[in-house]
Design a protein around this motif. Structure first.
Motif, PDB file in Angstrom:
ATOM      1  N   UNK A 132      22.782  18.969  12.038  1.00 61.32           N
ATOM      2  CA  UNK A 132      23.481  19.229  10.782  1.00 61.32           C
ATOM      3  C   UNK A 132      23.590  17.984   9.926  1.00 61.32           C
ATOM      4  N   UNK A 133      23.889  16.853  10.554  1.00 58.90           N
ATOM      5  CA  UNK A 133      23.970  15.591   9.803  1.00 58.90           C
ATOM      6  C   UNK A 133      22.606  15.185   9.257  1.00 58.90           C
ATOM      7  N   UNK A 134      21.549  15.362  10.054  1.00 64.62           N
ATOM      8  CA  UNK A 134      20.208  15.027   9.576  1.00 64.62           C
ATOM      9  C   UNK A 134      19.844  15.878   8.363  1.00 64.62           C
ATOM     10  N   UNK A 135      20.183  17.160   8.405  1.00 64.29           N
ATOM     11  CA  UNK A 135      19.925  18.026   7.248  1.00 64.29           C
ATOM     12  C   UNK A 135      20.683  17.539   6.021  1.00 64.29           C
ATOM     13  N   UNK A 136      21.932  17.125   6.234  1.00 62.58           N
ATOM     14  CA  UNK A 136      22.734  16.633   5.122  1.00 62.58           C
ATOM     15  C   UNK A 136      22.142  15.391   4.488  1.00 62.58           C
ATOM     16  N   UNK A 137      21.592  14.501   5.300  1.00 65.65           N
ATOM     17  CA  UNK A 137      20.969  13.286   4.768  1.00 65.65           C
ATOM     18  C   UNK A 137      19.682  13.628   4.018  1.00 65.65           C
TER      19      UNK A 137
END
Length: 332
Positions: free
Chosen positions: A76-81
Motif C-alpha cells: 500500500x505504501x509503495x502504491x502511494x509513493x
C-alpha cells in the motif's frame, strides 16, 4: 534547514499527503522510518537539493499526512509513493529508505522496477528477523490504551524532557551508544499523543512484525538486485536493528555496496549527515541507473525459482529452519 514553510500537500484518493520537494536534477525519494516523518532527513535535504530533486514525504499515518483507517502494508505504501511521484510529474527515482522506509523502498523497487533507478537502504528492515523488543510490544493487547495514558499532558512532558536531557548530556563515552537516539525517541512519544497516529502505527507494525520479529524479508527476491544498483548503510551501534544485518545484505546480493559507520546508531544520516550525503552522491554518480527490461526480468524470475544453492539459498534455508523450530516450540 527544512522548515514548516517547505511542506506541501496533495490529496490522493481522498487522503491528504504531506511532502517536501526541493532542488533540481535527478530525483531522489527519501522514505522515513516507523513513527518518524520527513524531518528525520532535515540535516541532509538542503545539501542533496544542490544536486538533486529531493522528495521527502510523510508516509500515510505519519507526520502531517492524514491518518485514516487505510492500507498500511508495504504494498500500500509503495502504491502511494508511485501515485505521489506521478502527480508531481516524476517518472524515475533513486529511492532511499530508512528502517521501515527501507522495506517500502524495496517493495517499491519490486513493484515498479520501471520507475526505480537505484535503491539505498539505511538501517533497513527486511534483512533479518531481529528487531528491538520495544517495537514488538506494539502488538501486545493494551498497548494502545497504555500509550494513550503515557502521552497525556504532563506525563508526556516529563518523559520527553527526560529523554532529551539524557540525549544532550551523554554525548560521549560508553553511554553514548544508548542515548544518541533518545531525541528521536522523544519526537516519537510526542507524535503518539494523537490516537490516529497510534492506530496507524499499530496496524503498520502488525503487517511486518510478529512476536518472533520481522516477518517481511527480501531474501526470496534478492536475486532481482542483479538488475538494480543497491547500497546499504548502517550505524555500527544500532540498537533498533542490529548492524550485523548488513552482512546479510552482502550474502543475499554480493554486488551490493555496504558501508557501516562507526559512532553511529539507528539514524546514520543524522549522526553523520555530511558523510551520508557523500556516500549517496558517490553511489548515484558512479552507477548507471537501472533500465527495466521485461524480457530480462522474466528470465531472472524463472532462473531465481530454480537457482543452485548459494549465499541466497543458504540464508533462505536458515530462515526456513528457524521457522520450523519456532513452530515446534509454539506447539510444544
Amino acid at each position: 534547514m527544512v522548515g514548516v514553510e517547505d511542506v506541501q500537500y496533495v490529496t490522493l484518493h481522498g487522503k491528504r499527503r504531506a511532502y517536501v520537494k526541493k532542488g533540481t536534477g535527478p530525483a531522489v525519494l527519501l522514505l522515513h522510518g516507523l513513527a518518524c516523518d520527513h524531518t528525520t532527513w532535515a540535516h541532509v535535504i538542503d545539501d542533496l537539493a544542490e544536486r538533486y530533486t529531493v522528495i521527502a514525504p510523510d508516509l500515510l499515518g505519519h507526520g502531517r499526512s492524514d491518518k485514516p483507517r487505510a492500507d498500511y502494508t508495504l504494498g500500500g505504501y509503495a502504491n502511494g509513493m508511485r501515485d505521489l511521484l506521478t502527480v508531481l510529474g516524476i517518472d524515475k527515482v533513486t529511492v532511499v529508505g530508512h528502517s521501515f522506509g527501507g522495506g517500502v523502498a524495496m517493495q517499491f523497487a519490486y513493484q515498479f522496477p520501471e520507475r526505480t533507478q537505484r535503491v539505498m537502504l539505511v538501517s533497513t528492515g527486511g534483512l533479518g528477523r531481529e528487531v528491538t523488543p520495544l517495537i514488538r510490544l506494539v502488538q501486545v493487547p493494551g498497548w494502545f490504551r497504555l500509550v494513550g495514558m503515557l502521552t497525556l499532558p504532563g506525563v508526556r512532558h516529563v518523559e520527553t524532557l527526560a529523554l532529551r536531557t539524557a540525549a544532550g548530556y551523554a554525548t560521549f563515552g560508553p553511554l553514548r551508544k544508548y542515548t544518541r537516539d533518545l531525541d528521536e525517541a522523544a519526537a516519537i512519544v510526542e507524535s503518539w499523543r494523537d490516537r490516529r497516529t497510534r492506530f496507524a502505527i499499530r496496524h503498520l507494525v502488525r503487517a511486518v512484525i510478529d512476536w518472533r520479529g520481522q516477518i517481511v524479508t527480501m531474501s526470496d527476491r534478492a536475486y532481482l538486485s542483479e538488475a538494480m544498483p543497491m547500497a546499504v548503510l548502517w550505524g555500527a551501534e544500532d540498537l533498533v536493528i542490529p548492524a550485523t544485518h548488513a552482512d546479510h545484505a552482502r550474502a543475499l546480493a554480493p554486488d551490493v555496496r555496504v558501508d557501516v559507520l562507526g559512532d553511529s546508531g539507528h539514524f546514520p544520516h543524522k549522526d553523520h549527515p555530511a558523510e551520508f550525503v557523500r556516500l549517496l552522491d558517490d553511489f548515484i554518480s558512479t552507477t548507471e541507473p537501472a533500465a527495466y527490461n521485461r524480457a530480462r526480468f522474466r528470465r531472472m524470475l524463472k532462473a531465481g525459482a530454480t537457482a543452485p544453492l548459494g549465499p541466497l539459498a543458504a540464508v533462505a534455508a536458515a530462515e526456513a529452519r528457524d521457522e520450523v523450530r519456532d513452530e515446534a516450540i509454539t506447539s510444544a
